[in-house]
Motif scaffolding. Structure first.
Motif, PDB file in Angstrom:
ATOM      1  N   ARG A 100      38.620  42.401  38.119  1.00 56.56           N
ATOM      2  CA  ARG A 100      38.306  43.598  37.346  1.00 56.56           C
ATOM      3  C   ARG A 100      36.852  43.973  37.588  1.00 56.56           C
ATOM      4  O   ARG A 100      35.951  43.147  37.437  1.00 56.56           O
ATOM      5  N   TYR A 116      38.490  40.079  27.067  1.00 59.23           N
ATOM      6  CA  TYR A 116      39.080  40.772  28.226  1.00 59.23           C
ATOM      7  C   TYR A 116      39.375  39.788  29.352  1.00 59.23           C
ATOM      8  O   TYR A 116      38.537  38.959  29.694  1.00 59.23           O
ATOM      9  N   ARG A 162      45.077  48.329  35.738  1.00 53.77           N
ATOM     10  CA  ARG A 162      43.983  49.288  35.739  1.00 53.77           C
ATOM     11  C   ARG A 162      42.648  48.545  35.783  1.00 53.77           C
ATOM     12  O   ARG A 162      42.468  47.527  35.115  1.00 53.77           O
ATOM     13  N   ASP A 163      41.738  49.049  36.560  1.00 55.45           N
ATOM     14  CA  ASP A 163      40.378  48.521  36.726  1.00 55.45           C
ATOM     15  C   ASP A 163      40.302  47.271  37.591  1.00 55.45           C
ATOM     16  O   ASP A 163      39.243  46.668  37.716  1.00 55.45           O
ATOM     17  N   TYR A 164      41.405  46.855  38.201  1.00 50.29           N
ATOM     18  CA  TYR A 164      41.408  45.673  39.065  1.00 50.29           C
ATOM     19  C   TYR A 164      41.549  46.085  40.529  1.00 50.29           C
ATOM     20  O   TYR A 164      42.197  47.082  40.843  1.00 50.29           O
ATOM     21  N   PHE A 184      30.519  42.408  34.047  1.00 50.63           N
ATOM     22  CA  PHE A 184      31.052  43.716  33.669  1.00 50.63           C
ATOM     23  C   PHE A 184      31.760  43.646  32.316  1.00 50.63           C
ATOM     24  O   PHE A 184      31.490  44.465  31.429  1.00 50.63           O
ATOM     25  N   SER A 193      33.792  47.447  37.530  1.00 54.13           N
ATOM     26  CA  SER A 193      33.456  48.791  37.051  1.00 54.13           C
ATOM     27  C   SER A 193      34.041  49.821  38.012  1.00 54.13           C
ATOM     28  O   SER A 193      34.369  49.500  39.159  1.00 54.13           O
ATOM     29  N   LYS A 194      34.151  51.061  37.552  1.00 58.67           N
ATOM     30  CA  LYS A 194      34.715  52.122  38.402  1.00 58.67           C
ATOM     31  C   LYS A 194      33.949  52.233  39.724  1.00 58.67           C
ATOM     32  O   LYS A 194      34.553  52.326  40.788  1.00 58.67           O
ATOM     33  N   SER A 238      32.347  40.475  37.902  1.00 57.48           N
ATOM     34  CA  SER A 238      33.429  40.850  36.998  1.00 57.48           C
ATOM     35  C   SER A 238      33.155  40.337  35.583  1.00 57.48           C
ATOM     36  O   SER A 238      33.324  41.059  34.595  1.00 57.48           O
ATOM     37  N   GLU A 286      44.751  48.712  45.009  1.00 54.90           N
ATOM     38  CA  GLU A 286      44.885  48.390  43.588  1.00 54.90           C
ATOM     39  C   GLU A 286      45.653  47.079  43.443  1.00 54.90           C
ATOM     40  O   GLU A 286      46.348  46.654  44.365  1.00 54.90           O
ATOM     41  N   GLN A 342      34.631  49.190  41.908  1.00 54.47           N
ATOM     42  CA  GLN A 342      36.001  49.258  42.448  1.00 54.47           C
ATOM     43  C   GLN A 342      36.026  50.140  43.693  1.00 54.47           C
ATOM     44  O   GLN A 342      36.594  49.758  44.715  1.00 54.47           O
ATOM     45  N   ARG A 343      35.436  51.318  43.557  1.00 56.95           N
ATOM     46  CA  ARG A 343      35.424  52.265  44.677  1.00 56.95           C
ATOM     47  C   ARG A 343      34.733  51.647  45.892  1.00 56.95           C
ATOM     48  O   ARG A 343      35.259  51.692  47.007  1.00 56.95           O
TER      49      ARG A 343
END
Length: 107
Positions: free
Chosen positions: A48, A34, A74-76, A100, A50-51, A97, A65, A54-55
């Motif tokens: 990148r 990844y 996505r996820d970054y 993760f 985790s959800k 990252s 984003e 990110q939040r």
């Protein structure tokens, strides 16, 4: 601008012993199959996470984003300009990252 960002990106990666910078035109780090950090053609750094991370990152640093070549990654999260001077903070997030993606099923 891009060259300065590349130097910053490389200086961050140099302080992270578990991975190396890859790419010549598309600059990135990867592990476990990844990609997990990127430097896009607009000299923006994406990480990148985790959800939950990110939040928290978006809320804490007013981040958005991350887009690369016009596509939302996505996820970054995009590293805001005001954080670029805090190299140690970015080293910590690059390492987070890496950790993760190491929890994800290998590709």
């Amino acid at each position: 601008m891009w060259e300065a960002q590349l130097q910053l990106y490389d200086s961050i990666v140099a302080k992270c012993p578990n991975f190396d910078r890859k790419g010549k035109n598309m600059i990135y780090t990867s592990a476990n199959g990844y990609m997990f950090t990127l430097l896009n053609k607009d000299a923006e750094i994406g990480i990148r996470l985790s959800k939950e991370s990110q939040r928290e990152f978006k809320e804490k640093y007013n981040a958005t984003e991350y887009k690369s070549y016009g596509a939302v990654m996505r996820d970054y999260v995009k590293v805001p300009e005001h954080l670029l001077c805090d190299t140690q903070l970015l080293v910590d997030y690059f390492n987070e990252s890496y950790n993760f993606v190491m929890t994800l099923k290998p590709k």
